[in-house]
Write a protein that holds these residues in place. Sequence first.
Motif, mmCIF file in Angstrom:
data_model
loop_
_atom_site.group_PDB
_atom_site.id
_atom_site.type_symbol
_atom_site.label_atom_id
_atom_site.label_comp_id
_atom_site.label_asym_id
_atom_site.label_seq_id
_atom_site.Cartn_x
_atom_site.Cartn_y
_atom_site.Cartn_z
ATOM 1 N N HIS A 162 17.249 -43.804 -27.715
ATOM 2 C CA HIS A 162 16.822 -42.546 -29.064
ATOM 3 C C HIS A 162 18.040 -42.037 -29.623
ATOM 4 N N LYS A 163 19.180 -42.223 -28.885
ATOM 5 C CA LYS A 163 20.536 -41.719 -29.520
ATOM 6 C C LYS A 163 21.001 -42.927 -30.339
ATOM 7 N N VAL A 164 20.624 -44.112 -30.181
ATOM 8 C CA VAL A 164 21.282 -45.322 -31.032
ATOM 9 C C VAL A 164 20.862 -45.152 -32.335
ATOM 10 N N LEU A 165 21.746 -45.335 -33.413
ATOM 11 C CA LEU A 165 21.191 -45.360 -34.791
ATOM 12 C C LEU A 165 20.237 -46.507 -35.173
ATOM 13 N N ASP A 166 19.250 -46.191 -35.998
ATOM 14 C CA ASP A 166 18.149 -47.204 -36.197
ATOM 15 C C ASP A 166 18.735 -48.302 -36.776
ATOM 16 N N THR A 167 19.787 -48.091 -37.550
ATOM 17 C CA THR A 167 20.385 -49.138 -38.319
ATOM 18 C C THR A 167 20.960 -50.255 -37.386
ATOM 19 N N ILE A 168 21.332 -49.707 -36.085
ATOM 20 C CA ILE A 168 21.982 -50.552 -34.934
ATOM 21 C C ILE A 168 20.923 -51.401 -34.306
ATOM 22 N N ILE A 169 19.768 -50.712 -34.104
ATOM 23 C CA ILE A 169 18.732 -51.215 -33.333
ATOM 24 C C ILE A 169 17.923 -52.357 -34.121
ATOM 25 N N SER A 170 17.912 -52.068 -35.492
ATOM 26 C CA SER A 170 17.263 -53.176 -36.374
ATOM 27 C C SER A 170 17.911 -54.603 -36.438
ATOM 28 N N ARG A 171 19.346 -54.358 -36.078
ATOM 29 C CA ARG A 171 20.100 -55.512 -35.858
ATOM 30 C C ARG A 171 20.012 -56.319 -34.668
ATOM 31 N N CYS A 172 19.466 -55.783 -33.548
ATOM 32 C CA CYS A 172 19.439 -56.430 -32.431
ATOM 33 C C CYS A 172 18.066 -56.928 -31.790
ATOM 34 N N GLN A 173 18.000 -57.743 -30.916
ATOM 35 C CA GLN A 173 16.670 -57.875 -30.041
ATOM 36 C C GLN A 173 16.672 -57.159 -28.944
ATOM 37 N N ARG A 174 15.591 -56.329 -29.073
ATOM 38 C CA ARG A 174 15.543 -55.114 -27.852
ATOM 39 C C ARG A 174 14.847 -55.455 -26.860
ATOM 40 N N PHE A 175 15.394 -55.069 -25.638
ATOM 41 C CA PHE A 175 14.646 -55.347 -24.353
ATOM 42 C C PHE A 175 14.635 -53.640 -23.593
ATOM 43 N N ASP A 176 13.373 -53.658 -23.186
ATOM 44 C CA ASP A 176 13.084 -52.258 -22.546
ATOM 45 C C ASP A 176 12.800 -52.593 -20.989
ATOM 46 N N TYR A 177 13.782 -52.024 -20.007
ATOM 47 C CA TYR A 177 13.789 -52.262 -18.579
ATOM 48 C C TYR A 177 12.874 -51.122 -18.080
ATOM 49 N N ARG A 178 12.044 -51.295 -17.198
ATOM 50 C CA ARG A 178 11.123 -50.764 -16.654
ATOM 51 C C ARG A 178 11.676 -50.155 -15.192
ATOM 52 N N ARG A 179 11.043 -49.183 -14.619
ATOM 53 C CA ARG A 179 11.557 -48.789 -13.251
ATOM 54 C C ARG A 179 11.112 -49.537 -12.450
ATOM 55 N N ILE A 180 11.919 -49.838 -11.389
ATOM 56 C CA ILE A 180 11.177 -50.933 -10.221
ATOM 57 C C ILE A 180 10.256 -50.177 -9.483
ATOM 58 N N THR A 181 9.385 -51.098 -9.126
ATOM 59 C CA THR A 181 8.114 -50.330 -8.446
ATOM 60 C C THR A 181 8.785 -50.113 -6.760
ATOM 61 N N THR A 182 7.777 -49.310 -6.109
ATOM 62 C CA THR A 182 8.512 -48.819 -4.708
ATOM 63 C C THR A 182 8.144 -50.169 -3.655
ATOM 64 N N GLU A 183 7.218 -50.913 -3.901
ATOM 65 C CA GLU A 183 7.126 -51.965 -3.267
ATOM 66 C C GLU A 183 8.279 -53.030 -3.200
ATOM 67 N N ASP A 184 8.590 -53.346 -4.724
ATOM 68 C CA ASP A 184 9.700 -54.282 -4.911
ATOM 69 C C ASP A 184 10.993 -53.903 -4.143
ATOM 70 N N ILE A 185 11.138 -52.397 -4.368
ATOM 71 C CA ILE A 185 12.484 -51.768 -3.913
ATOM 72 C C ILE A 185 12.395 -52.320 -2.263
ATOM 73 N N VAL A 186 11.315 -51.649 -1.602
ATOM 74 C CA VAL A 186 11.293 -51.904 -0.149
ATOM 75 C C VAL A 186 11.471 -53.487 0.502
ATOM 76 N N LYS A 187 10.860 -54.325 -0.217
ATOM 77 C CA LYS A 187 11.055 -55.758 0.009
ATOM 78 C C LYS A 187 12.384 -56.086 -0.130
ATOM 79 N N ARG A 188 13.164 -55.401 -0.996
ATOM 80 C CA ARG A 188 14.578 -55.932 -1.190
ATOM 81 C C ARG A 188 15.454 -55.408 -0.306
ATOM 82 N N LEU A 189 15.139 -53.814 0.064
ATOM 83 C CA LEU A 189 15.767 -53.273 1.248
ATOM 84 C C LEU A 189 15.654 -54.027 2.486
#
Length: 593
Positions: A162-189
Amino acid sequence: MDNKYVPLYRKYRPQTFHDLIGQENIVHALSKAIELDRIAHAYLLCGPRGTGKTSSARILAKSLNCKEGPTLTPCGKCPACLDILNSVPVDVVEIDAASNRSVEDTQAILEKIQYVPVNGKYKIYIIDEVHMLSTTAFNALLKTLEEPPENVIFILATTEPHKVLDTIISRCQRFDYRRITTEDIVKRLEFISEKENINISKEALYTIAKNSQGGMRDSLSLLDQISVLGASKQIDVNDVNEILGRISYETLSKITDYIIQSDSSNAVPLIDSIYAKGNEPVQIVSNLTQYFRDMMIVKNCSDKELVYSLTQVNEVNYENIKAQADKFSVSEIIQIIDKLAYYSIQIKDASNRFLWLELCIVDLTNYKNLPSVENLLKRIEKLEAQLASGNIKVTSTPQVSVAPQMVVKNDVEKVQTNVPKPEVKPQVVQAPQSKPASLAPSAGNSDLHNLWVSILQSIDSPPNKAFYTSLARPVEITDKKVVVAFTKEMFIKQAKEGSKKQALFDAVCRYLNVSNIEIEIVTSDSIDLSKKVVAPPPVKKQEIETDIRKQDEEEYQNFVEAKKEEQNQQVKVVDSSSQAAMVKELFDGKYID
């Protein structure tokens, strides 16, 4: 020790798209773009910390610059792959926008993009925490970001899009990363613990995962920190809580039991012992808030597996917290969480934080006296039922006699009327009944309690009111002296402090309508609690009647003297009482001399 120790979060950083955990949608989109050779000139990777933004940027850079690329499985051995692995800024340049945020730093980047890559096909700029760039730096980057050279790719990463200028965002392909689930973290640990020979229980891994807030890097850092404890024994949940500085589940459960029992005398010393171990008041309130939040989910969710994934509750302590949740209503739990949030703010801003922590616990142990929504609804329903049945006692207000109004005319109209002498009738005023005149031995305890509650309502400060409501017990209340008892010496010491004693002194003087009174603070063991309480004597009815009669006679004498003076000055005075108005109407609105 020839090899330098590498932290786990660096040692197990994802090197391919297959290693990325919990971001399947982004992996699928980037993989398809590489397979179809549809590479954008700018990417914006957004999401919480530790979810794989920078790792994805490096993997994408390796996939594009590998000598076998573009490919989804970079070899990791060619010069381009090794440069990225070793963070050597040849063709892939990583920039920290927090320390390179000025327009001059951006201009230095733009001056170098004209040079062709050395080892790979693309010159890639990875700008981490891009939201830290200044507005002028963003504006300097705009045109180049829109139409960069053919072999230049920008990958921007940020945790605050939200702090990035809209003019910058409009020139990029945006990908939103989500929080990793507890189960996935436990499997990796579990996978990493097995490879690193870390002896840790699964419940401890779940505790680590739930406290990482969906970030894999935070989980690996905590596992790395606690792994040294697994040399001699298995690491359990208590070890993790000690590292995190969290209060143990058993301690939080004991505090909750005291809240249920309204036992402030044991809750306050327990909080004192927790504080003595080094736990900060803000942290104690935060842990207690999390505990009641888990209790709320347990009360409203019947699926145990879902409860385990959403809360800190496990199979061992589920039944205990379930039994505690059954003793609260949902509105009471929400009200307690709301109070904890209020005291959390007060503790952060206070100079004496431990005092506010004690007030918080005393207030919570008195939660049964809080005006809950359910109780208010019940009272409203009861009043509605009484109104419907007509069984309502209405107290009639006394009729107030109004003295005749005097209307003064101008000098043109000379009219003189005989003003009748008003009949003075002494008024009888009942003595106030809100303060009991005396307390009989049989009803002493009940009347004493009501009088004490009325006095406490006059205390302005909520913390002081909660202190006396929960911990104090009245012994004697007269118009000369008030005796209050406490069960603990520590409470007596606090009650004798200036602010608390002054608050009680002001409330008693205000309620009993006295200017000075003696306040005595004693222990419960040193007095006889069955002692009769004598309240201030009421004002006698005859005294009230005599005062009112004297006042009426004085007012009448003043009235007569004023009328004589008005007649001597020939001031036109008209009686506008009901009789005068009737005479005026009979003579067509004319007054006769």
